[in-house]
Motif scaffolding. Sequence first.
Motif, mmCIF file in Angstrom:
data_model
loop_
_atom_site.group_PDB
_atom_site.id
_atom_site.type_symbol
_atom_site.label_atom_id
_atom_site.label_comp_id
_atom_site.label_asym_id
_atom_site.label_seq_id
_atom_site.Cartn_x
_atom_site.Cartn_y
_atom_site.Cartn_z
ATOM 1 N N LEU A 120 -17.882 -67.774 8.357
ATOM 2 C CA LEU A 120 -18.620 -66.868 9.176
ATOM 3 C C LEU A 120 -20.072 -66.891 8.862
ATOM 4 N N THR A 121 -20.779 -66.862 9.883
ATOM 5 C CA THR A 121 -22.216 -67.171 9.576
ATOM 6 C C THR A 121 -22.761 -65.990 10.389
ATOM 7 N N GLY A 122 -24.060 -65.176 10.022
ATOM 8 C CA GLY A 122 -24.603 -64.458 10.862
ATOM 9 C C GLY A 122 -25.655 -63.670 10.088
ATOM 10 N N TRP A 145 -24.143 -65.900 -1.558
ATOM 11 C CA TRP A 145 -23.024 -65.602 -0.996
ATOM 12 C C TRP A 145 -22.582 -66.451 0.155
ATOM 13 N N GLU A 146 -21.243 -66.689 0.133
ATOM 14 C CA GLU A 146 -20.542 -67.128 1.487
ATOM 15 C C GLU A 146 -19.668 -66.434 2.388
ATOM 16 N N HIS A 147 -19.150 -66.370 3.417
ATOM 17 C CA HIS A 147 -18.365 -65.539 3.995
ATOM 18 C C HIS A 147 -17.362 -66.191 4.842
ATOM 19 N N VAL A 148 -15.985 -65.893 4.878
ATOM 20 C CA VAL A 148 -15.065 -66.533 5.256
ATOM 21 C C VAL A 148 -14.025 -65.597 5.945
ATOM 22 N N GLU A 149 -13.259 -65.973 6.971
ATOM 23 C CA GLU A 149 -12.279 -65.196 7.359
ATOM 24 C C GLU A 149 -10.798 -65.803 7.244
ATOM 25 N N SER A 150 -9.808 -64.982 6.660
ATOM 26 C CA SER A 150 -8.460 -65.684 6.734
ATOM 27 C C SER A 150 -7.825 -64.809 7.626
ATOM 28 N N VAL A 154 -11.518 -60.430 5.655
ATOM 29 C CA VAL A 154 -12.839 -61.143 5.658
ATOM 30 C C VAL A 154 -13.247 -61.256 4.045
ATOM 31 N N ILE A 155 -13.586 -62.484 3.657
ATOM 32 C CA ILE A 155 -13.810 -62.630 2.167
ATOM 33 C C ILE A 155 -15.144 -63.056 1.918
ATOM 34 N N HIS A 156 -15.632 -62.535 1.005
ATOM 35 C CA HIS A 156 -17.231 -62.858 0.461
ATOM 36 C C HIS A 156 -16.886 -63.457 -0.794
ATOM 37 N N LYS A 191 -10.265 -56.042 9.963
ATOM 38 C CA LYS A 191 -9.576 -56.562 8.782
ATOM 39 C C LYS A 191 -10.524 -55.986 7.704
ATOM 40 N N SER A 192 -9.830 -55.772 6.409
ATOM 41 C CA SER A 192 -10.316 -55.294 5.140
ATOM 42 C C SER A 192 -11.258 -56.456 4.652
ATOM 43 N N HIS A 193 -12.113 -56.248 3.796
ATOM 44 C CA HIS A 193 -13.235 -57.249 3.085
ATOM 45 C C HIS A 193 -12.841 -57.208 1.599
ATOM 46 N N ILE A 194 -12.587 -58.559 1.307
ATOM 47 C CA ILE A 194 -12.579 -58.711 -0.184
ATOM 48 C C ILE A 194 -13.685 -59.459 -0.790
#
Length: 376
Positions: A120-122, A145-150, A154-156, A191-194
Motif C-alpha cells: 500500500l502507498t499513500g 515504515w512500510e505498509h501492506v494488506e493481507s 492492514v499491516i505496518h 480491516k484491523s491494523h497490525i
Amino acid sequence: MKFTASLLIQSLAAFSRRPRAIRWVMGWVMCAGVLWSEGEMRTWRSVGGHTTEAVLLGYEAGVVRLKQADSREISVRIEQLSAEDRTLVLQHETPDAPGMMPKGVIGRPTGRREMVWKPLTGDEMWPIYMPEQTKAALVGLPREWEHVESEYFVIHYQKQTFARRVARMADFQYQYIASDLPGFQDRVKEKSHIVVMRDQEDWQAFLRTSNSAPEWSAAYVHGKLMYLYDIGNNEANASILAHEMSHLVLNRFFAKQPPLWLNEGLAEWYGNFGYAAFKGSKVNPKQGLGRLRDPMDVAGLTGANGYPTDREEISRFYKTSQQLVGMLMLRKEPPDFVQFLQAITVDGKPFTIPLANVYGLEDLNEMQNAFSKFLR
C-alpha cells in the motif's frame, strides 16, 4: 488539514456550529451504512468537524461526489472525510477497496494457505482512530515504515521477513478463531491494523514514548489495533500472535467484553494451541494444557478487575485463567461454551448466570470444587 475544494470548505463551515454525534464502539468507528440507504440525504462530516447535508452521487479515483440540499454538486478527496464517512463510501461504492474486509462466510482454514500480500502507498497509511501519542511514537522510531494488506488485515512493518510470517499466521488465526464462533459475525467492515516492530529495542522505545502498555508486555491489542514485535523465536512469536488474535476477534465480534479472567484465559487457550493448528499438528487439549502447580483460587481470579503488579503473579494469573477456561471448554461440547460466551458478551449477563444455566455450577464454591477436580 484543509479540503482542496474551496466550495466544500464553505459548505461544511456553514454547518460547523451544529455538531452531530459520531458513534464509536471500543475505539473503532462502526459503519453507519445500516442506518442509511444510498441515494438518501444524510449528514457528512470532515476530519476537521465541519458538516453538510448531501446525497452521495459517486466515488472514483479517490474523489467523492456529493449533491447538497440546494442541488449544488461538490467533490472532495475521500481522505478529507471522517473515518465513519470513508467507511460508508467504500462499503457502498467499492466493497473490494483496500482496507475493507472480504465478503463471505469465514470458514475453518484448511490445506495449503496462499498468502495475500498487497503493498500500500499513500500520504497517510496510519488509521485515523489510532491515538496521536501512539502514532507519534511509531513515526519517531529510527527505521522507516512500510505498509501492506493481507486478506484480513492492514499491516505496518519495519522488517519484511517477519511481517510476511505475521501476515500468513494472522490470516490463519483470524479464520481459526472466528470459525469457533458459529452464528456470530464480524461487526466491523474495515480491516484491523497490525503494527509489527522490528525488535525489542524499538518495542521498548515505543512503549516508553507511547505509554500505551505495561513494560512487561510482549504485544497488546487496543480496540481493533494490534501491536507486537519480533522476539526472535518463531514458535513464541506465533503463540503471542494467536493470543492477541483472540482479543482482536472478541473485540470485533462482540460489543461487550468478557471478564478479565475469561478474556485472558481464552487468549491463552488459542496461544497454546493456535500455532499447532497452523502447523497442522493434532493436539490433545487436556494433555496440552499441562499441569498447574500453584493455581489462584477461583474467587480471587474471577473477581480480579486488573492485572497483578508482581511478574510472578502475572504469570500465575494467566496460567490459572487458561486452565479455568480449559475446564469450561472441555467440560461440555463446543456449542455449550459458545452459549456461555454469548450470554456474557451479547446479553451482558454476569458470568455466574450462564455458569449455572449452561454448566450446572450454581456458585463459585461449586466452580472451585469442579476446578480442583479438573486440575488433579
